[in-house]
Design a protein around this motif. Structure first.
Motif, PDB file in Angstrom:
ATOM      1  N   ASN B  10       0.777  -1.144  -0.033  1.00 17.67           N
ATOM      2  CA  ASN B  10      -0.040  -0.119  -0.014  1.00 17.67           C
ATOM      3  C   ASN B  10       0.900   1.207   0.110  1.00 17.67           C
ATOM      4  OD1 ASN B  10      -1.912   2.090   0.371  1.00 17.67           O
ATOM      5  ND2 ASN B  10      -3.184   0.683   1.373  1.00 17.67           N
ATOM      6  N   ASP B  11       0.841   1.852  -0.967  1.00 17.18           N
ATOM      7  CA  ASP B  11       1.505   3.249  -1.068  1.00 17.18           C
ATOM      8  C   ASP B  11       1.542   4.029  -0.087  1.00 17.18           C
ATOM      9  OD1 ASP B  11       2.309   5.250  -4.055  1.00 17.18           O
ATOM     10  OD2 ASP B  11       3.426   4.182  -2.777  1.00 17.18           O
ATOM     11  N   LYS B  12       0.237   4.449   0.275  1.00 18.04           N
ATOM     12  CA  LYS B  12      -0.096   5.373   1.196  1.00 18.04           C
ATOM     13  C   LYS B  12       0.390   5.154   2.626  1.00 18.04           C
ATOM     14  CE  LYS B  12      -2.251   8.780  -1.021  1.00 18.04           C
ATOM     15  NZ  LYS B  12      -3.603   8.672  -1.811  1.00 18.04           N
ATOM     16  N   HIS B  13       0.233   3.882   2.927  1.00 20.76           N
ATOM     17  CA  HIS B  13       0.593   3.315   4.250  1.00 20.76           C
ATOM     18  C   HIS B  13       2.235   3.775   4.480  1.00 20.76           C
ATOM     19  CE1 HIS B  13       0.640   0.718   7.591  1.00 20.76           C
ATOM     20  NE2 HIS B  13       1.813   0.532   7.377  1.00 20.76           N
ATOM     21  N   GLU B  14       2.839   3.478   3.427  1.00 21.28           N
ATOM     22  CA  GLU B  14       4.259   3.539   3.680  1.00 21.28           C
ATOM     23  C   GLU B  14       4.671   4.861   3.569  1.00 21.28           C
ATOM     24  OE1 GLU B  14       6.446   1.172   4.117  1.00 21.28           O
ATOM     25  OE2 GLU B  14       8.341   2.172   3.915  1.00 21.28           O
ATOM     26  N   GLN B  15       3.954   5.718   2.662  1.00 25.86           N
ATOM     27  CA  GLN B  15       4.245   7.110   2.440  1.00 25.86           C
ATOM     28  C   GLN B  15       4.022   7.945   3.678  1.00 25.86           C
ATOM     29  OE1 GLN B  15       1.812   8.202  -0.860  1.00 25.86           O
ATOM     30  NE2 GLN B  15       1.649  10.356  -0.564  1.00 25.86           N
ATOM     31  N   ILE B  16       2.982   7.385   4.456  1.00 28.26           N
ATOM     32  CA  ILE B  16       2.694   8.330   5.755  1.00 28.26           C
ATOM     33  C   ILE B  16       3.423   7.969   6.919  1.00 28.26           C
ATOM     34  CG2 ILE B  16       0.896   8.300   7.458  1.00 28.26           C
ATOM     35  CD1 ILE B  16      -1.339   8.060   5.284  1.00 28.26           C
ATOM     36  N   LEU B  17       4.160   6.713   6.792  1.00 24.50           N
ATOM     37  CA  LEU B  17       5.078   6.327   7.729  1.00 24.50           C
ATOM     38  C   LEU B  17       6.219   7.058   7.407  1.00 24.50           C
ATOM     39  CD1 LEU B  17       5.041   2.481   8.487  1.00 24.50           C
ATOM     40  CD2 LEU B  17       4.335   4.251   9.867  1.00 24.50           C
ATOM     41  N   ARG B  18       6.577   7.086   6.331  1.00 23.12           N
ATOM     42  CA  ARG B  18       8.168   7.709   5.971  1.00 23.12           C
ATOM     43  C   ARG B  18       7.975   9.234   6.399  1.00 23.12           C
ATOM     44  NH1 ARG B  18      12.112   5.096   6.519  1.00 23.12           N
ATOM     45  NH2 ARG B  18      13.061   7.040   6.089  1.00 23.12           N
ATOM     46  N   ALA B  19       6.638   9.798   6.393  1.00 25.08           N
ATOM     47  CA  ALA B  19       6.728  11.223   6.575  1.00 25.08           C
ATOM     48  C   ALA B  19       6.518  11.397   8.123  1.00 25.08           C
ATOM     49  CB  ALA B  19       5.197  11.684   5.825  1.00 25.08           C
ATOM     50  N   ALA B  20       5.868  10.430   8.765  1.00 28.40           N
ATOM     51  CA  ALA B  20       5.958  10.431  10.206  1.00 28.40           C
ATOM     52  C   ALA B  20       7.339  10.498  10.901  1.00 28.40           C
ATOM     53  CB  ALA B  20       5.033   9.286  10.700  1.00 28.40           C
ATOM     54  N   ILE B  21       8.204   9.479  10.096  1.00 30.01           N
ATOM     55  CA  ILE B  21       9.445   9.355  10.683  1.00 30.01           C
ATOM     56  C   ILE B  21      10.174  10.744  10.468  1.00 30.01           C
ATOM     57  CG2 ILE B  21      11.756   8.264  10.377  1.00 30.01           C
ATOM     58  CD1 ILE B  21      10.179   5.674   9.464  1.00 30.01           C
ATOM     59  N   LYS B  22      10.090  11.299   9.455  1.00 34.25           N
ATOM     60  CA  LYS B  22      10.827  12.296   8.987  1.00 34.25           C
ATOM     61  C   LYS B  22      10.320  13.456  10.108  1.00 34.25           C
ATOM     62  CE  LYS B  22      12.251  15.200   5.209  1.00 34.25           C
ATOM     63  NZ  LYS B  22      12.194  15.548   3.729  1.00 34.25           N
ATOM     64  N   THR B  23       9.243  13.696  10.190  1.00 28.90           N
ATOM     65  CA  THR B  23       8.399  14.873  11.011  1.00 28.90           C
ATOM     66  C   THR B  23       8.765  14.584  12.551  1.00 28.90           C
ATOM     67  OG1 THR B  23       6.875  14.872   9.418  1.00 28.90           O
ATOM     68  CG2 THR B  23       6.595  16.276  11.123  1.00 28.90           C
ATOM     69  N   PHE B  24       8.621  13.251  13.043  1.00 32.14           N
ATOM     70  CA  PHE B  24       9.194  13.116  14.338  1.00 32.14           C
ATOM     71  C   PHE B  24      10.507  13.413  14.631  1.00 32.14           C
ATOM     72  CE2 PHE B  24       5.358   9.657  14.642  1.00 32.14           C
ATOM     73  CZ  PHE B  24       4.330  10.676  14.896  1.00 32.14           C
ATOM     74  N   ALA B  25      11.298  12.948  13.760  1.00 33.71           N
ATOM     75  CA  ALA B  25      12.772  13.203  13.906  1.00 33.71           C
ATOM     76  C   ALA B  25      13.036  14.756  14.038  1.00 33.71           C
ATOM     77  CB  ALA B  25      13.645  12.549  12.732  1.00 33.71           C
ATOM     78  N   ARG B  26      12.469  15.520  13.233  1.00 34.54           N
ATOM     79  CA  ARG B  26      12.499  16.910  13.259  1.00 34.54           C
ATOM     80  C   ARG B  26      12.006  17.618  14.514  1.00 34.54           C
ATOM     81  NH1 ARG B  26      11.231  18.075   8.336  1.00 34.54           N
ATOM     82  NH2 ARG B  26       9.188  18.963   8.693  1.00 34.54           N
ATOM     83  N   LYS B  27      10.567  17.159  14.741  1.00 33.99           N
ATOM     84  CA  LYS B  27       9.902  18.021  15.843  1.00 33.99           C
ATOM     85  C   LYS B  27       9.644  17.276  17.080  1.00 33.99           C
ATOM     86  CE  LYS B  27       6.947  20.848  14.478  1.00 33.99           C
ATOM     87  NZ  LYS B  27       5.968  21.751  13.500  1.00 33.99           N
ATOM     88  N   GLY B  28       9.903  15.840  16.977  1.00 34.36           N
ATOM     89  CA  GLY B  28       9.408  15.081  18.273  1.00 34.36           C
ATOM     90  C   GLY B  28       7.866  14.805  17.991  1.00 34.36           C
ATOM     91  N   PHE B  29       7.768  13.626  18.701  1.00 35.84           N
ATOM     92  CA  PHE B  29       6.254  13.249  18.542  1.00 35.84           C
ATOM     93  C   PHE B  29       5.270  14.197  19.229  1.00 35.84           C
ATOM     94  CE2 PHE B  29       2.955  10.918  20.621  1.00 35.84           C
ATOM     95  CZ  PHE B  29       2.269  10.106  19.557  1.00 35.84           C
ATOM     96  N   TYR B  30       5.584  14.734  20.376  1.00 36.90           N
ATOM     97  CA  TYR B  30       4.362  15.523  20.965  1.00 36.90           C
ATOM     98  C   TYR B  30       4.311  16.823  20.269  1.00 36.90           C
ATOM     99  CZ  TYR B  30       3.763  12.030  24.712  1.00 36.90           C
ATOM    100  OH  TYR B  30       3.491  10.762  25.512  1.00 36.90           O
ATOM    101  N   ASN B  31       5.275  17.522  19.594  1.00 39.74           N
ATOM    102  CA  ASN B  31       5.427  18.737  19.030  1.00 39.74           C
ATOM    103  C   ASN B  31       5.014  18.506  17.520  1.00 39.74           C
ATOM    104  OD1 ASN B  31       6.195  20.592  21.339  1.00 39.74           O
ATOM    105  ND2 ASN B  31       8.241  19.383  21.120  1.00 39.74           N
ATOM    106  N   THR B  32       4.778  17.384  17.133  1.00 38.73           N
ATOM    107  CA  THR B  32       4.374  17.064  15.949  1.00 38.73           C
ATOM    108  C   THR B  32       2.963  17.196  15.869  1.00 38.73           C
ATOM    109  OG1 THR B  32       6.207  15.608  15.147  1.00 38.73           O
ATOM    110  CG2 THR B  32       4.437  15.392  13.863  1.00 38.73           C
ATOM    111  N   ARG B  33       2.258  17.999  14.641  1.00 44.49           N
ATOM    112  CA  ARG B  33       0.916  17.735  14.329  1.00 44.49           C
ATOM    113  C   ARG B  33       0.427  16.846  13.346  1.00 44.49           C
ATOM    114  NH1 ARG B  33       0.834  18.843  18.449  1.00 44.49           N
ATOM    115  NH2 ARG B  33       2.476  20.296  19.007  1.00 44.49           N
ATOM    116  N   ILE B  34      -0.742  16.140  13.335  1.00 45.23           N
ATOM    117  CA  ILE B  34      -1.190  15.413  12.482  1.00 45.23           C
ATOM    118  C   ILE B  34      -1.042  16.234  11.051  1.00 45.23           C
ATOM    119  CG2 ILE B  34      -3.016  14.135  11.522  1.00 45.23           C
ATOM    120  CD1 ILE B  34      -1.562  12.394  13.743  1.00 45.23           C
TER     121      ILE B  34
END
Lengths: 201, 201
Positions: B10-34
């Motif tokens: 599933n393209d989107k599943h992977e796509q979202i996970l990658r985006a999440a990894i990148k964003t969590f890495a940059r801002k941290g889980f609690y400071n990341t907005r959906i």
DNA sequence: CAATATTGAATGAATCGTCATTCATTTTGA
DNA sequence: TCAAAATGAATGACGATTCATTCAATATTG
């Protein structure tokens, strides 16, 4: 009995910090409400803002003040010792004494420090670096005396030592633990790290 | 039908996970907005909820799926080796290869795992334990062959090894590659840990 | 010494912005 | 054509922070 409480331990600053440590340890920084801390400290929500500018600063103050004390204590202990190898042994021993003495604080530092370091802008984390540099200082002395291989970098070793100790801290504070005693953690950690770092004679 | 796991491609599943990894890495889980993740993934906010029940589950899925792959890869590598001492050496080498290959993921795991382990109720963290148990497994084999002192507890050693490696991971992902190369980190870590754990012949 | 004024610490209800999550609607593609 | 997938504006809850008010302690006055 309600005459003059001002000479009693009515130190709100300290009272709030202790409540914060306890609450952060239980629920984590981001899941802790200011009202949770206020309740734990038996003060009003607003009172906390008379002593700490905001929630971030409360966590930062907690780290800074605690690290200050810890650094001071460990320096004192190390000052009595000449041999860098013995100093390293003492450092490790001291670490486990500390976490035994203040489990909540150990938990907060172990679990929250990384986050806060990375995501709270106000926080430059000087004190923590200073703490780590105690380790690298010992190692440099040891290298100067030929007790540690010169090609190993102190900046890397200090992190390995801290990382290993910190991870053991974590299993102890989280598990509570009947599984490993502080003493066993301390002795295994000492043996492995000393063997790993010091040159065998 | 739509939500969980086994629609591998599933393209989107992977796509979202990658985006999440990148964003969590940059801002941290609690400071990341959906909405941050949605933007990074080029999907609508709501789309994320078609693939992950909520924000917590997104982080948990990220850990689980990544750890699955990592465990699989490292097992494969270790299977080719008989000597437990060589296995441990390979494990360490592999660890640094991984963080070099996926810096963002390494950062998220290193910074967020403790928190999530402790504060997300849904998360039992089986996969991470499995990963750690690879280390203790190696150590038990080594002890059986008389290559590691029997009085050292594998449950403690596995944590020390992981803690040391994890802390080195942290300095590399946070500082960028400037100060210490992966290769130097890897070689110092290997030397110290092998000396620390294996019996000198 | 009592009556009164001043001070500032402490309170906690109200405010206000911030998101996670939902769902009515639109788009897609089989 | 129509079911599934995707959208993104609207909702509702939550919680950090504020600030008008209270209260107790101390100072001032006559």
């Amino acid at each position: 009995m309600k005459n003059n409480v001002n000479h009693e331990k009515n130190d709100k600053h300290e009272q709030i910090l202790r409540a914060a440590i306890k609450t952060f340890a239980r629920k984590g920084f981001y899941n802790t409400r200011i009202s949770d801390i206020a309740k734990e400290a038996n003060v009003a929500d607003g009172t906390i803002y008379l002593y700490f500018r905001n929630k971030d600063i409360l966590l930062v103050s907690l780290f800074e003040e605690s690290m200050n004390q810890i650094i001071h204590m460990v320096q004192e202990r190390l000052a009595e010792i000449d041999d860098p190898i013995e100093q390293l042994r003492t450092f490790i021993k001291f670490h486990f004494e500390l976490i035994k003495k203040d489990k909540f604080l150990a938990e907060v530092i172990s679990v929250e420090l990384r986050q806060s370091n990375k995501f709270i802008k106000e926080y430059k984390n000087i004190k923590f670096k200073e703490y780590l540099n105690i380790i690298s200082g010992i190692i440099r002395n040891a290298q100067a005396k030929g007790l540690v291989a010169k090609h190993l970098m102190p900046g890397i070793l200090k992190r390995m030592v801290f990382g290993a100790l910190d991870e053991l801290t974590l299993i102890w504070v989280l598990a509570g633990d009947s599984k490993y005693s502080i003493e066993k953690l301390s002795s295994d950690a000492t043996e492995v790290l000393m063997n790993g770092i010091a040159i065998k004679k």
